[in-house]
Structures are given as structure tokens and as C-alpha cells.
Write a protein that holds these residues in place. Structure first.
Motif, PDB file in Angstrom:
ATOM      1  N   LEU A 182       5.051   0.163   9.563  1.00  0.00           N
ATOM      2  CA  LEU A 182       4.069   1.016   8.903  1.00  0.00           C
ATOM      3  C   LEU A 182       4.034   2.380   9.588  1.00  0.00           C
ATOM      4  N   PHE A 183       4.206   3.399   8.781  1.00  0.00           N
ATOM      5  CA  PHE A 183       4.064   4.758   9.299  1.00  0.00           C
ATOM      6  C   PHE A 183       2.901   5.392   8.560  1.00  0.00           C
ATOM      7  N   MET A 184       1.879   5.770   9.262  1.00  0.00           N
ATOM      8  CA  MET A 184       0.703   6.312   8.605  1.00  0.00           C
ATOM      9  C   MET A 184      -0.007   7.264   9.551  1.00  0.00           C
TER      10      MET A 184
ATOM     11  N   LYS B 125       6.911   1.014  -7.131  1.00  0.00           N
ATOM     12  CA  LYS B 125       5.738   0.518  -6.418  1.00  0.00           C
ATOM     13  C   LYS B 125       5.228   1.501  -5.363  1.00  0.00           C
ATOM     14  N   GLY B 126       3.915   1.682  -5.331  1.00  0.00           N
ATOM     15  CA  GLY B 126       3.324   2.609  -4.375  1.00  0.00           C
ATOM     16  C   GLY B 126       3.321   4.038  -4.880  1.00  0.00           C
ATOM     17  N   GLY B 127       3.952   4.263  -6.053  1.00  0.00           N
ATOM     18  CA  GLY B 127       3.979   5.615  -6.599  1.00  0.00           C
ATOM     19  C   GLY B 127       5.199   6.403  -6.150  1.00  0.00           C
ATOM     20  N   LEU B 128       6.236   5.712  -5.683  1.00  0.00           N
ATOM     21  CA  LEU B 128       7.453   6.411  -5.274  1.00  0.00           C
ATOM     22  C   LEU B 128       8.144   6.993  -6.499  1.00  0.00           C
TER      23      LEU B 128
ATOM     24  N   SER C  82      10.889   8.538   5.330  1.00  0.00           N
ATOM     25  CA  SER C  82       9.608   8.138   4.769  1.00  0.00           C
ATOM     26  C   SER C  82       9.814   7.380   3.465  1.00  0.00           C
TER      27      SER C  82
ATOM     28  N   SER D 182       8.603   3.608   3.279  1.00  0.00           N
ATOM     29  CA  SER D 182       7.531   3.363   2.313  1.00  0.00           C
ATOM     30  C   SER D 182       7.949   2.273   1.332  1.00  0.00           C
TER      31      SER D 182
ATOM     32  N   TRP E 141       7.809  -1.013   3.013  1.00  0.00           N
ATOM     33  CA  TRP E 141       6.413  -1.380   3.293  1.00  0.00           C
ATOM     34  C   TRP E 141       5.700  -1.786   2.002  1.00  0.00           C
ATOM     35  N   ASN E 142       5.901  -0.994   0.936  1.00  0.00           N
ATOM     36  CA  ASN E 142       5.198  -1.249  -0.318  1.00  0.00           C
ATOM     37  C   ASN E 142       5.541  -2.605  -0.912  1.00  0.00           C
TER      38      ASN E 142
ATOM     39  N   ARG F  99       6.358  -5.453   0.696  1.00  0.00           N
ATOM     40  CA  ARG F  99       6.306  -6.566   1.643  1.00  0.00           C
ATOM     41  C   ARG F  99       6.207  -7.882   0.880  1.00  0.00           C
TER      42      ARG F  99
END
Lengths: 336, 564
Positions: free
Chosen positions: B314-316, B379-382, B395, B399, B402-403, B405
Motif C-alpha cells: 500500500l502506498f498512500m 477497478k479503483g478508477g484506473l 503508482s 494501485s 492493491w485494488n 487484492r
């Protein structure tokens, strides 16, 4: 990081502080209701223009979180914003008719107020369309957070901007005064953010969300920054460098962990994309007083002209802070 | 027999008064020690608030600096007062101003009555303690600590280093075996008196004056000399975070606290109205849920874990690990496929089924991102915009992983794609790279163009692919890679495919019977020969099998040998 660099940044900070000090003349105090505040009040600072319809919910939201006092600069509103604020018992109001852009988008004014009234206190600096969400915010007031930050010796708290938008075109769901804007703007992008370290300020530069996805596909570099550090235990020598994106001295920007763990962080739910937005975009374009020559607004207007819906099949519907934490947009860190 | 409560207070005195009243109302005498540094005005307020309670007394005051002897001194003063003023007291319960009784006073009374000769104090030898933070363990007892850790940190550190450098050691007084433990104890009158009236006490006090954090070791050590029965546990629930600071309890912990077996908890946030109200007003009669102390442990252990390790991949905004600390790691294993889609007609659907995951096209294609279903947004809005992706490919990939998982991701990658991400993939322990080297030439050959026309392109792609392989193959690389030359692969495609399935979907143990269908490759060998004749050396392809021209075109290859 050389001595020269620190020296440059030091001068930059001093310049910003002095600049805010000079701009104090543009501020005229309308009401001062700061007598009788508790000894360690939590203060909220904001600059606004023509936001009358948003105000009741905004003030109410932050009162419920435990903000003790609002220090607001009104930048020449003509829609009753000023009259409304004058009547609020917990608002101290200043007004300015000078240029928004020339005052670093209101930051100079706010910084002067921060310096005058915020030193040694926890200060929250937000726009009228930004709503802070932090771990346990349903059950623990802001004071619990600031007490905890105090106990760990932390001076700043990061809360990334999260653009919220409705399903369908913005004008389809008119916003009523006093309404929770997130009844309309229920959706957000959960996982399309880009992050890099911003040298030499050391903060993280975060971009992404629906604006980047739709309006900045060709020029991602221009996409608005989403990283924010709105909550700071202020000291008179501190300075916000660009909006609330980053601060000087830059130690305040180290709100993230580099050793693998997570520090606590929150989100600023951004209620920008309501039906009021089209109007605002038009007005801001005309004034030319907004960020980057209103490039952002120009980009939106093109988007809006196409009646573009920000919603997509992968938009996430907002539930609560726990959802944001699970999605990895914010973290509890070691606050349990 | 009853028990008395010694309270050490320095802030939130209104809450302290509330708690003192609670103890007193239930028949427990209370002696309050107030930090010397509390202004008189506040002290007067507290005294005033408790003036109607005859069994609440105030001891003499000393200044209590964290980690220094003052806290012990304060405890001694208050405890002596307790023993002298209230002869009926059998146990003394030590609490702080931010402690809250979380079980009925009567429960504690009954519990102590049942154990009249037991001292409840956590007391562990230094060698056995796992919880001290900051590396100072044994050294707490062998170095001198005249400086405050909180206010004179620099001097503190400097002096510790100096003593270490010079090899200075204090001698631990005879008869003392250093023990450590929670500051909050409950001792019997007998033990406490024995400690306070010990003939060697002045010598011990002199020694402990320069021990670091003596409130965690003074009574814990001395009780071992005088007590007949030590039960090494604290009756007060206190949790510490990774830096040794106490965790704070809030209203939303109510349910957890009710499941605790401890009699008091610390620290309670001073404005946790619900907790104070529940435990001070209604708790005496309320039925308790079944105790489940493990739940509290887990909650706080998880918090520490999150702060120290975080969620991998996770990068946040508040987790951005450096290179060596997980900065090159994605959230879950994923497969990178180089060359496969050039050889088969239906590789992607086949793979999706075989590994039970999502199989994307070329995520890093130069024109646009090829998400699995061809969507414009994933997914996630990519976004599928190549510009957005190339703005920060790292990123983008982290992402994506991560999205999604919980679902294995696979994607095609080739020398015509944007290569910037390769460096990250090579460093990512979650990456599994499967490569059929040289397969990139097959689409060029199938395009129908002559060897002469495409030789430049083949040479360019060959160079890029060779660089990629070298990158992933380098000793620093953390990615796992399996690679085959095109020639090796075509000898027996079934075996590599099985290897892939085994690695990406290890749960499925049975072998895949169906395999994807190879494209017809008859004539490819002569294409390669043509390239050579043109002066271009195709090296990544390996030696084509002699049977290439007779390979069953358009049909699944047959599994010939069992896989190891």
C-alpha cells in the motif's frame, strides 16, 4: 540536503511569513467573538466568497466535530455570506476586497490570522467545501485526536483531498441549504492516485481521482494536488507554502512513514462537484482569480460542456471512515 | 479487611476527583498525591471538591518528572500516609488520576479478601522482559540517569553514551535482583510496611535515585525480598504502544473494557464521558459480559503492527516506504507474461481459467492500457490513458495490484511496450515473470512483411528484450523468473504452461488437460534464416525444433511427459 538548501528554504519561509504580515492591511475585522474561549481551543480558519448556501451545513459539521471557534475571511461576497457569518456566535469574521489571487489564494490572509490567533493551538485550515474525516470521527471528537497527537509529540496531521461526485450530471440533483452534500455527491475514486516525493519540501505529492481521470488525461502533471495537511499545532514561524498542500519548516510535511509502517491520517471529503459548481466555474473563469490562470476551471468547463458524468462503473459509494481505511486511503496508524 | 487506594494525580483533576469519590463512596479510603508542579489554585479546587469525604486524604507533595525518582517518592509518601491513617487497610491499590475502575469495587474487595496475603505486582527479571522500548533494559540499573529523558533528551543520550564509552558501571547493591514490571500494583500491608521499614531502605533509595524509570522497578524489585507470595501480574489494564507510551481508552472501547478481567484501566481519555458515566455510576449492578481479555490484546497488538509494518504493497498519504523497507513491493503476487500471446490463439482466456485470476492484455502498451475486459476504466478508477499511466507507472501498477487484492492479476508485457516499469517489476518480490524469449518476432513474421523490411525492428525489439531479461535475471532482482527460448518452448509447450499454473495457482493440484491452441508456425524457421542472411543475428529465439514445420497447427499441443 545541503546547508545552502536549508538556508534557501528558511528564507522562503521568512518571506512568506512577512508577506502575510504585510497583507494584514487588506483585512478588516468585522466581528471578534474570541473572548471566553477555552484555554486550548481548536480553531478553524477559512477564506470564502459567495458560499452562503453551503455555510449552515459546513459550520454545523465542524461544530459537531468539536471546533471551538471559526476565523473566517470573507472575500467580497454579495450573496449574504457575510451577514450570515456576522450572526454566528462562534465566528470571528474579517473581510477583504483585495484580489484573491494576489493574496496567494487567500493563504496570506489566513496565515496572518494563524500567526495572530493560532500560535500554540491546534488549527484546522479548510475550504468551505472540505469536510474532515479522521479515524474514529464518529465516536471521538477532534479534541481526542489533537490530545493524542499532542501525547505523541506530533505537530501536523495529513488528510488527503477526496473528490466526491454524484451519479449523473451535477445539475440533476440541486443542493438544498443545510443538506449534507454527500447525500448527493456519494461517490469517489478509490485507487487511482499517483504519489511521489516532492523535493525539497519532502511532502508527498498526490494526484488522481476523477479530475485527473477525466480532465487531465493529456496533461497529468497539471492535475490538481490532493495531498493536504490541514491540521497543525501552529507556531508563529510556520508557513503554508501552497494552499494547505505543504508547510515550512518542512519537518511538518513528514506526515508519512518511510520505514514500512503507517502513520495515522484522514481524508478531506471534497464536496466541490454539486450543482453549484457550474455557476462557480463560470464566475471564477470570469474573475480569473483562481489557481493556474483558472486552467483547472477551464478544463472542467470543457468537461461540463460535454455533460460529462464523473461517475463510472468502478466508482466507490461512500459509507464511512472505516471504508476509507480499508481501501487504504487513510489509516488509523497506532491510534486504536 | 478492606483496601485503600493511592492515587497519583497531575492533570484532569476533575476526573480524579470523580474517581476518588467513587472509591470513597464504596468504603475505600483514598490518599491522593498531587504533583508538586500543579498550581495551588487547581489543588484547592480538588481539595474543595472532596472536602465532604473524610476518608480522602492528601499526602505531602513532591514534583514528579516522568522517568525520575519523584514518582517513587510520591508513592512512598502516599502509601505511608495510607498505612498510618487507616489501620484497617489490608491491601493498598496504586492507581493514577487517569485510571478508571472497570469492575465493581465489591468485586475487587471480594477478590482481595480471598487473597489476603498475596501481592499483585508485575515483577520480572530484566533478562526475561520483552517489553522495554529503546534498548535500555539491564542498563537501567547499571548506568546513572541524572537527566530527564523528556526535557533533557540530548544530555540524557549524551550521558548514556559517555558512560558506555568509558565503561562506567554502577554496582547493584547486595541483596538486590533487579526486577521490572508495570507501575500499577496492589500490595499487602505487610509487604508494604516491610519495604518501607527495611533497615537498608536509605541505601536502596540512594541507589534507585539514579536508576531510570524507577517507578517500574523500585517496588517490583524490593517486593521480592519481603513478600511471601507474589503474583506477578497487574490488576490494572494498561497497554503500551511501540514507543512505550500508554494507549488511551475512549468511549468506543466500552465494550472491550467490559470484557476485561482487570479491575481498573489506564489511561482513560479525560473527556470519555460515556466510560466515566458507565463505570462510575451504573457499573455496580450491570451484568458483565463473559470476560475476553484476548480481544483487547489483539486490538492493540494490531495497532502496533499497523504502525510498525503497515499493509504491504500500500502506498498512500501516510505510508510511503523507502526502497529497502517495502518501497518496491506490491500487495500480492502477480504474473507478467512475455511472448505468450504471440504464440497462441486463445492464451488469455485459457490462462484466466487456469489460474483463476484476471488476465489483462498489454497493460503497458504504448497507445492505451489494455485492461482485461477492454474497459476504459478499471477497478479503483484506473484510467486506460497511456499518458496518465506513464506519468507514474509505478503508482499505476501498485494501485492495480492493491485494488484487486484477493484476485490474482496477470498481464502481457513485451518489448514493444513502455519499459519504464521493468525496473520496478525486477525489484518486486511479488512479481513472477514468465518469458518466451524471441517470441516477439512471430507477429512480425506473421505480418507478412519480408525479413528485409522488419530486420531493423527485430533487432530493436531483441535489444529491449535482452535488457529486460538481464534486468530481471540480475543478482539484485527480487522477482521470480522462468524463461524459455522460443525453441525450447516449442519443443514441448505443455510443460512450461503447467509450471506457470503451478506457480500462480498453487492450490489447484490437478493438472490441466486442455491447453491453448498454438498458432501455425510453419515457415518461421526459414524467416529466421532469412534474417540471418540479411546480417541480423536472432539470438533470443534459440534453436527451432526440427519438427516446427510439422507441429500440429491450430491444435492444442499434447502433453508428452509428466511434470516434475
Amino acid at each position: 540536503m545541503g546547508i545552502l538548501q536549508s538556508y534557501k528554504l528558511r528564507w522562503k519561509r521568512k518571506r512568506l511569513v512577512f508577506r502575510a504580515f504585510r497583507k494584514r492591511r487588506q483585512l478588516r475585522q468585522v466581528t471578534d467573538r474570541m473572548q471566553g474561549l477555552p484555554s486550548q481551543p481548536i480553531l478553524l480558519f477559512s477564506t470564502m466568497r459567495n458560499e452562503r448556501i453551503r455555510l449552515p451545513y459546513f459550520l454545523d459539521y465542524y461544530r459537531k466535530l468539536g471546533v471551538d471557534h471559526f476565523l473566517i475571511v470573507d472575500n467580497g461576497s454579495d450573496d449574504g455570506t457575510r451577514d450570515y457569518l456576522v450572526d454566528q456566535p462562534d465566528v470571528s469574521l474579517w473581510s477583504s476586497t483585495a484580489g484573491y489571487k494576489q493574496s496567494r489564494y487567500g493563504m496570506d490572509w489566513v496565515m496572518h490570522l494563524l500567526r495572530r490567533h493560532g500560535s500554540g493551538r491546534w488549527c484546522l485550515t479548510v475550504d468551505v467545501d472540505e469536510f474532515l474525516v479522521y479515524p474514529f470521527c464518529e465516536t471521538r471528537p477532534l479534541r481526542a485526536l489533537t490530545d493524542w497527537l499532542d501525547s505523541t509529540g506530533t505537530r501536523s496531521f495529513a488528510a488527503m483531498l477526496l473528490d466526491m461526485y454524484p451519479k449523473g450530471a451535477m445539475h440533476e440533483h440541486p443542493y438544498r441549504e443545510g443538506q449534507n452534500p454527500f447525500e448527493i455527491a456519494q461517490y469517489f475514486d478509490s485507487g487511482n492516485y499517483t504519489i511521489r516525493k516532492n523535493w525539497p519540501y519532502l511532502n508527498l505529492w498526490i494526484q488522481g481521482g476523477p479530475r485527473a481521470r477525466l480532465f487531465f488525461t493529456d496533461q497529468p502533471k497539471q492535475a490538481p494536488a490532493m495531498n493536504k495537511i490541514p491540521l497543525v499545532k501552529w507556531h508563529r514561524s510556520y508557513a503554508y507554502v501552497s494552499s494547505t498542500h505543504m508547510l515550512l519548516p518542512r519537518g511538518l510535511n513528514l506526515t508519512y512513514e518511510t520505514g514500512g509502517g503507517e502513520k495515522p491520517s484522514g481524508c478531506l471529503l471534497h464536496a466541490k462537484f454539486l450543482d453549484t459548481f457550474a455557476l462557480k466555474a463560470e464566475e471564477e473563469l470570469k474573475r480569473g482569480q483562481h489557481y493556474a490562470e483558472s486552467q483547472e476551471y477551464r478544463a472542467y468547463r470543457q468537461g461540463i460542456a460535454l455533460e460529462r458524468d464523473l461517475w463510472c462503473g468502478w466508482s466507490e459509494k461512500y459509507i464511512n471512515w472505516r471504508q476509507l481505511e480499508i481501501l487504504g486511503l487513510m489509516s488509523k496508524g497506532n491510534w486504536a | 479487611m478492606s483496601f485503600g487506594v493511592v492515587m497519583l494525580c497531575h492533570t484532569a483533576l476533575d476526573r480524579a476527583a470523580q474517581v476518588a469519590r467513587h472509591w470513597a463512596r464504596h468504603g475505600c479510603p483514598v490518599v491522593i498525591h498531587l504533583d508538586r508542579r500543579v498550581p495551588d489554585r487547581e489543588r484547592d479546587g480538588l481539595v474543595q471538591a472532596l472536602t465532604d469525604l473524610p476518608d480522602v486524604r492528601f499526602s505531602d507533595r513532591v514534583a514528579c518528572e516522568w522517568g525520575m525518582f519523584g514518582l517513587v517518592q510520591a508513592t512512598i509518601l502516599a502509601a505511608s500516609r495510607m498505612l498510618a491513617d487507616f489501620p484497617q487497610v489490608g491491601h493498598v491499590f496504586l492507581a493514577s488520576g487517569s485510571c478508571l475502575p472497570i469492575r465493581p469495587v465489591r468485586d475487587l474487595e471480594r477478590f482481595l479478601d480471598a487473597n489476603p496475603h498475596t501481592d499483585f505486582i508485575e515483577s520480572v527479571t530484566t533478562a526475561d522482559v520483552g517489553w522495554t522500548v529503546g534498548g535500555l533494559n539491564k542498563e537501567r540499573f547499571t548506568l546513572r540517569f541524572p537527566f530527564s529523558w523528556k526535557k533533557q533528551r540530548r544530555l540524557f543520550d549524551l550521558y548514556v553514551r559517555l558512560q558506555r564509552r568509558l565503561g562506567l558501571h554502577r554496582r547493584i547493591p547486595d541483596g538486590i535482583v533487579p526486577h521490572l514490571g508495570s507501575q500499577w500494583w496492589c500490595l499487602t500491608r505487610a509487604s508494604l510496611e516491610a519495604i518501607l521499614k527495611h533497615p537498608d531502605r536509605s541505601r536502596y533509595d540512594r541507589y534507585f535515585r539514579r536508576v531510570w524509570i524507577p517507578d517500574e522497578s523500585y517496588f517490583q524489585t524490593l517486593v521480592r525480598q519481603v513478600s511471601h507470595r507474589v503474583e506477578s501480574r497487574s490488576l490494572t489494564l494498561a497497554k503500551f504502544d511501540f514507543q512505550g507510551r500508554p494507549h488511551i481508552f475512549y468511549d468506543d472501547h466500552l465494550h472491550l473494557l467490559r470484557q476485561s478481567e482487570a479491575f481498573a484501566a489506564r489511561k482513560i481519555w479525560h473527556s470519555a464521558d460515556l466510560l466515566y458515566q458507565t463505570f462510575l455510576q451504573n457499573a455496580e449492578h450491570a451484568p458483565r459480559p463473559a470476560p475476553n481479555p484476548g480481544k483487547i490484546d489483539r486490538l492493540f497488538a494490531k495497532a502496533v503492527q499497523r504502525r510498525v509494518k503497515g499493509r504491504p504493497g500500500l502506498f498512500m498519504q501516510s505510508r510511503f516506504p523507502n526502497q529497502g523497507r517495502g518501497g518496491n513491493q506490491s500487495a500480492a503476487p502477480y504474473g507478467v507474461f512475455e511472448g505468450f500471446d504471440a504464440l497462441f490463439q486463445d492464451f488469455r482466456p485459457w490462462l484466466a481459467q487456469a489460474v483463476e485470476g484476471r488476465v489483462h492484455g498489454h497493460l503497458f502498451a504504448s497507445e492505451r492500457v489494455q485492461f482485461a475486459t477492454g474497459e476504459a476504466v478499471f477497478k479503483g478508477g484506473l484510467s486506460d490513458s497511456a499518458t496518465l499511466r506513464d506519468y507514474n507507472p509505478r503508482s499505476f501498477l501498485t494501485s492495480l495490484i492493491w485494488n484487486t487484492r484477493g484476485e490474482t492479476q496477470c498481464f502481457q508485457f513485451g518489448p514493444s511496450d513502455v519499459q519504464e516499469i521493468a525496473k520496478f517489476i525486477a525489484q518486486d518480490p511479488n512479481a513472477m515473470v514468465f518469458a518466451v524469449t524471441g517470441a516477439f518476432a512471430v507477429p512480425l513474421w506473421r505480418s507478412g512483411r519480408s525479413a528485409h523490411e522488419v530486420r531493423g525492428e527485430v533487432a530493436r525489439l531483441q535489444k529491449i528484450e535482452a535488457d529486460l531479461i538481464a534486468l530481471v535475471d540480475s543478482p539484485e532482482s527480487k522477482a521470480r523468473m522462468r524463461r524459455w527460448t522460443l525453441g525450447e518452448f516449442l519443443e514441448n509447450p505443455a510443460e512450461p504452461l503447467q509450471v506457470i499454473v503451478d506457480m500462480l495457482n498453487p492450490r489447484v493440484r490437478q493438472r490441466r488437460a486442455d491447453l491453448p491452441r498454438l498458432l501455425p508456425l510453419a515457415g518461421f524457421s526459414s524467416f529466421l534464416q532469412d534474417l540471418r542472411n540479411q546480417g541480423m543475428q536472432p539470438v533470443l529465439m534459440g534453436d527451432m525444433p526440427e519438427t516446427l514445420d510439422s507441429l500440429p497447427n491450430g491444435r492444442a499441443p499434447v502433453m508428452s511427459q509428466p511434470v516434475e
